[in-house]
Motif scaffolding. Structure first.
Motif, short mmCIF file in Angstrom:
data_model
loop_
_atom_site.label_atom_id
_atom_site.label_comp_id
_atom_site.label_asym_id
_atom_site.label_seq_id
_atom_site.Cartn_x
_atom_site.Cartn_y
_atom_site.Cartn_z
N SER A 88 6.97 3.03 4.75
CA SER A 88 6.10 2.39 5.76
C SER A 88 6.61 2.71 7.16
O SER A 88 7.83 2.85 7.38
CB SER A 88 6.09 0.87 5.55
N GLU B 84 -2.93 -6.26 -1.66
CA GLU B 84 -3.42 -5.78 -0.37
C GLU B 84 -2.36 -4.90 0.30
O GLU B 84 -1.15 -5.13 0.15
CB GLU B 84 -3.78 -6.96 0.54
N LYS B 85 -2.80 -3.92 1.05
CA LYS B 85 -1.88 -2.91 1.59
C LYS B 85 -0.85 -3.49 2.55
O LYS B 85 0.26 -2.97 2.67
CB LYS B 85 -2.66 -1.80 2.27
N GLY C 209 0.82 -1.22 0.00
CA GLY C 209 0.00 0.00 0.00
C GLY C 209 0.84 1.26 0.00
O GLY C 209 0.53 2.24 -0.70
N ASP C 210 1.94 1.25 0.75
CA ASP C 210 2.83 2.41 0.81
C ASP C 210 3.67 2.53 -0.46
O ASP C 210 3.93 3.64 -0.93
CB ASP C 210 3.74 2.31 2.04
#
Length: 533
Positions: free
Chosen positions: A420, A467-468, A412-413
């Motif tokens: 992160s 997915e993050k 996600g980051d």
């Protein structure tokens, strides 16, 4: 001569004994008419999650085989005649010295094994340690010990694949593959590798298999020397190989199978200085991605995710970026495995994936890599792809903190270009440790852009792939050799008579099976020209 039957299927809950009945129905014979029956290939068809099936190819021996095939009139039934024949005519030229093999990875190992079986008594030189000692050295590095430049995940008995997953999948269609699988099984690998659609041995079992093959070579008159690094080649005015230098010792040599591995950069540099012709070769670089294995099982197998017949699920993903026109794909997928430190040079960081035979760890991991080629490399020498690898491995080393900790970032980051700050649901498996960082700082811009596009595309194929909380670990650069050592129709270097570049490091293979097959081909070429000692 036997009959081969393809595309026989069983539902997931059907007993495997039903295959014989299906064969009899296909061939219109009775069970007693079958002389022999062997599974050649078993694969899982999970395209329909509510109806998973096993697909089989079988070899059947019975009377009147040609007639039965003709009567069946079925495209899935044919006569199978292609077998590897190791009983070829040996040459009559005399060797002054024993054949030499450099490298005890798959190419070197199987070249030496075949030479030994035929009475040629090869000498094998391996820069790293035997697998028992190498295991202790590698595990020590993962736990904070100093990197051993000659014995690590890349170098040592068994080659780089020993600390991976022992994957035996290959796209090549060569009858020598059966020979390789048979020798693996004879040396302790599970029998199932001879028929599984995606066979693997696992790092834990592969170590024993490698040791047993070494002992077989020695029992047949061969010799294997460890901690023995090739440092130079010597050849006469006619460019005929006459000697090699190993650990500063000059050793007479007529024929040399050079199975150097894709990370032997100092050897590439020596070969270039000695005028051995080679050219840059494209490869791919990127990152390792980790998800929970449970997620992959659920997305691949649906309601059957915990079925007793199904092991940890894998995946294979490809995509071509619309913006960069580069391919991005999954590579060396390790179900139920770990991400491991795979450096072989000081101040440079490389990752790899590893699984044991049972593939029962919590995370699934794979490399997600993007193609790079000559237009991306800087310089005029054939080693410019290698220098490209070094550049980004050095950046990754610094980004991780300069102590072989790996830079990591949550998906996600990564997609949002931010560092992160904390982990989510996925715990990274890389040892010795990790550092939160922005992975774009150790990858080319075009690779970063393609990775982002690819992750989003892969999420449409495997829901949750982007997915993050999924973890990206940098970096993966050793997908294949950065050079190709050119050779002629006899598999010798076009520059040096008597030098046989072999396997993945020479640019002629892409995994354990294809490397082993290439090693066999080089050994055959020598034996077809030269007599036994």
């Amino acid at each position: 001569m036997t009959i081969r039957i393809s595309n026989l299927t069983l539902d997931i809950d059907e007993d495997i004994e039903l295959l014989r009945k299906k064969v009899c129905k296909k061939l219109r014979i009775k069970d007693k008419d079958i002389k022999s029956f062997k599974i050649l290939r078993e694969s899982i068809d999970a395209r329909k999650k509510n109806s998973i099936k096993f697909n089989y190819s079988l070899e059947v021996e019975c009377e009147n085989e040609s007639r039965l095939v003709a009567l069946a009139r079925d495209k899935d039934i044919k006569i199978e005649e292609v077998k590897y024949d190791s009983e070829f005519q040996l040459g009559n030229k005399q060797l002054d010295n024993r054949p030499v093999v450099v490298g005890m990875g798959p190419a070197g190992m199987f070249a030496a094994l075949l030479l030994a079986e035929k009475g040629y008594k090869p000498i094998v030189f391996e820069r790293g340690e035997k697998v028992e000692e190498r295991t202790r050295t590698v595990e020590g590095f993962w736990n904070g010990d100093k990197l051993n430049l000659n014995s690590n995940v890349q170098f040592g008995e068994g080659g780089a694949g020993t600390f991976s997953d022992g994957k035996l999948t290959t796209r090549i269609k060569d009858s020598r593959c059966d020979f390789v699988l048979e020798k693996f099984v004879e040396s302790g690998a599970p029998e199932e590798i001879k028929y599984k659609g995606k066979p693997h041995i696992g790092t834990d079992i592969l170590k024993t298999v490698v040791k047993n093959i070494r002992e077989k070579i020695i029992s047949l008159g061969g010799e294997v020397r460890f901690n023995s690094k090739l440092e130079d080649l010597k050849y006469n005015d006619n460019n005929k190989l006459c000697a090699i230098v190993v650990n500063e010792e000059e050793i007479p040599c007529d024929v040399l199978i050079l199975a150097l591995g894709h990370s032997s950069r100092d050897t590439y540099e020596m070969l270039y200085k000695r005028g051995v012709f080679m050219s840059p070769k494209p490869f791919a670089i990127g990152v390792r991605i980790e998800h929970s294995q449970e997620l992959i099982n659920q997305t691949q197998y649906g309601k059957f995710a915990k079925h007793k017949k199904l092991k940890a699920a894998d995946y294979k993903l490809t995509y071509t970026s619309k913006n960069t026109n580069r391919a991005v794909y999954s590579f060396c997928m390790c179900p139920g495995g770990e991400v491991v430190a795979a450096s072989s040079e000081e101040g440079r960081l490389v990752t790899n994936g590893m699984s044991f035979y049972r593939r029962d760890k919590e995370n699934a991991n794979a490399a997600i890599v993007v193609t790079v080629g000559e237009s991306d490399f800087v310089g005029e020498t054939p080693l410019k792809g290698m220098e490209f690898q070094r550049k980004y491995e050095s950046l990754a080393f610094k980004l991780g903190g300069g102590n072989y900790n790996a830079p990591i970032q949550l998906v996600g980051d990564f997609l949002e270009d931010r560092v992160s700050k904390r982990l989510g649901s996925i715990k990274p498996t890389y040892k010795p440790g990790y550092t939160f960082a922005n992975l774009k700082d150790c990858l080319p811009n075009e690779v970063v852009e393609t990775l982002k596009e690819g992750l989003v595309a892969f999420d449409k194929k495997i829901k949750g792939f982007a997915e993050k909380d999924a973890v990206l670990t940098g970096i993966e650069t050793r997908t294949s050799a950065p050079v190709k050592i050119q050779r002629n129709e006899k598999l010798q270097s076009i520059s040096v008579n008597g030098l046989y570049p072999a396997g993945e490091g020479a640019g002629y293979a892409g995994g354990i099976m294809s490397a082993a097959v290439d090693g066999l081909k080089c050994a055959e070429s020598i034996m077809k020209e030269y007599a036994q000692l």
